[in-house]
Enzyme design. Structure first.
Site, PDB file in Angstrom:
ATOM      1  CG  ASP A 162      -0.787   0.517   7.542  1.00 12.06           C
ATOM      2  OD1 ASP A 162      -1.418   1.332   7.645  1.00 12.06           O
ATOM      3  OD2 ASP A 162       0.464   0.567   7.393  1.00 12.06           O
TER       4      ASP A 162
ATOM      5  CE  LYS B 216       0.720   1.669   4.148  1.00 18.22           C
ATOM      6  NZ  LYS B 216       1.580   2.864   4.363  1.00 18.22           N
TER       7      LYS B 216
HETATM    8  O1  C5P Z   1      -0.578  -0.240  13.877  1.00 14.44           O
HETATM    9  P1  C5P Z   1       0.848  -0.659  13.776  1.00 14.44           P
HETATM   10  O2  C5P Z   1       1.207  -2.068  14.434  1.00 14.44           O
HETATM   11  O3  C5P Z   1       1.421  -0.586  12.412  1.00 14.44           O
HETATM   12  O4  C5P Z   1       1.729   0.534  14.253  1.00 14.44           O
HETATM   13  C1  C5P Z   1       3.046   0.649  14.678  1.00 14.44           C
HETATM   14  C2  C5P Z   1       3.540   1.724  15.420  1.00 14.44           C
HETATM   15  O5  C5P Z   1       3.523   2.727  14.527  1.00 14.44           O
HETATM   16  C3  C5P Z   1       2.766   1.893  16.399  1.00 14.44           C
HETATM   17  O6  C5P Z   1       3.267   1.100  17.851  1.00 14.44           O
HETATM   18  C4  C5P Z   1       2.946   3.499  16.830  1.00 14.44           C
HETATM   19  O7  C5P Z   1       4.301   3.492  17.381  1.00 14.44           O
HETATM   20  C5  C5P Z   1       3.124   4.017  15.334  1.00 14.44           C
HETATM   21  N1  C5P Z   1       1.814   4.340  14.858  1.00 14.44           N
HETATM   22  C6  C5P Z   1       1.067   5.462  15.383  1.00 14.44           C
HETATM   23  N2  C5P Z   1      -0.052   5.771  14.944  1.00 14.44           N
HETATM   24  C7  C5P Z   1      -0.779   5.175  13.906  1.00 14.44           C
HETATM   25  C8  C5P Z   1      -0.238   4.137  13.359  1.00 14.44           C
HETATM   26  C9  C5P Z   1       0.945   3.679  13.811  1.00 14.44           C
HETATM   27  O8  C5P Z   1       1.473   6.129  16.204  1.00 14.44           O
HETATM   28  N3  C5P Z   1      -1.904   5.876  13.496  1.00 14.44           N
END
Ligand code: C5P
Length: 313
Positions: A146, A14
């Site tokens: 995502d 993506k």
């Molecule tokens: O949701 P995901 O596991 O992909 O997120 C990885 C990290 O990216 C989270 O732990 C956070 O630090 C950051 N993140 C964030 N805000 C989001 C998505 C991700 O701060 N909307």
């Protein structure tokens, strides 16, 4: 009842056409207003009944995918997805998961999320669960911000922390030059740098409101109209951590692309082009300007849902 052979599914890389980021929430995530587009690089995930849970990773494009950066323990997102679905459905049959990767690792293209989405739909079929779309989306959201988009693919508006997705129509195929980076960038590190720059007053993010002109430009399929809307609030923090990204983005713009864009939290750079032919020319121009290794990709493409194939035993 479990399928006797293996089941394979795939999910796309993506990009975020707009990635507007709001202030840090108490739960450690940031609110987003984003527009996702699925590109035609896909990871394939095969789930096969086994005596124990395991994961193995392979690639047919070793120059693009740094396999040594993919965890092959319980941290692997595809394996976590399989186990989460098993727990939720009360399944106790382990699977061996194999991931064939095309999507660069830690590049801001959500390769790990694609693997999780593909694993969810592959295991759902393997175990004949028939999980509802709403329940699959909820499990996907637990696995990562995502992952729901990797299930649905195409193009979508993403809100919340990116996990609440609403499909958007796209009026035609969009051509991109993608410039990967072997080193990768940590998403939490880029968000932490974003927080630091906001506190310092060093950046002014566009924030979470998505202008109505963006879905309209996407629906028209006109890359010229769309190019005016490309923006990424994580570009400044990613560039602060990796200053060479600024030059790369400027070089692509000077090489004939309509607009440069950082992909997600980076460091992959993207260049929107108005045709396949132009994209090929931009790849050559980047190489002559000292940036070899760029590739052409296009979108939209479908998500993991609907990609499922049953393989013979
Ligand atoms: O949701 P995901 O596991 O992909 O997120 C990885 C990290 O990216 C989270 O732990 C956070 O630090 C950051 N993140 C964030 N805000 C989001 C998505 C991700 O701060 N909307």
């Amino acid at each position: 009842m479990t399928v006797s052979g293996a089941v394979r599914a795939s999910a796309p890389a993506k990009i975020n056409l707009r990635l507007g980021v709001g202030p840090l929430r108490p739960d450690g995530f940031h609110p987003l207003g984003t527009v996702y587009l699925a590109l035609d690089w896909r990871d394939h995930v095969t789930a096969r009944p086994a005596d124990d849970w395991s994961v193995e990773v392979a690639t047919s494009v070793p120059g693009r995918v740094a396999l040594d950066q993919v965890p092959t323990t319980g941290d692997n997102l595809a394996l976590r997805a399989a186990r989460l679905l098993a727990d939720q459905a009360g399944v106790s049959d382990p699977v061996a998961v194999r991931i064939d990767k095309q999507i660069p690792v830690a590049g801001g293209l959500a390769g790990g999320s694609a693997d999780a989405a593909a694993a969810l739909v592959a295991c759902d079929r393997l175990w004949r669960l028939g999980t509802s779309p709403a329940d699959l989306l909820a499990l996907a959201a637990e696995l990562g911000s995502d992952v729901p988009f990797a299930l649905v693919g195409g193009a979508a508006l993403g809100v919340g922390r990116g996990e609440r997705v609403t499909p958007l129509p796209v009026g035609g195929r969009l051509w991109w030059v993608v410039l990967p980076d072997a080193a990768g960038l940590s998403t939490p590190a880029v968000y932490a740098e974003y927080d630091r720059l906001v506190v310092e007053g060093a950046i002014r993010p566009v924030g979470v409101d998505v202008p109505t002109g963006l879905p309209a430009a996407l629906a028209s399929g006109d890359p010229h109209a769309l190019s005016a809307y490309l923006v990424n609030d994580l570009a400044a923090p990613a560039t602060s951590l990796r200053p060479e990204l600024a030059d790369r983005l400027a070089t692509g713009a000077a090489a004939g692309a309509l607009a440069p864009l950082l992909s997600g939290s980076g460091p992959t750079c993207l260049f929107l082009c108005d045709s396949r032919r132009r994209a090929d020319a931009v790849v050559r121009a980047l190489a002559t300007r000292g940036l070899p290794g760029a590739l052409v990709s296009s979108g939209p493409t479908p998500g993991a849902v609907g990609s499922v194939e049953e393989l013979p035993a």
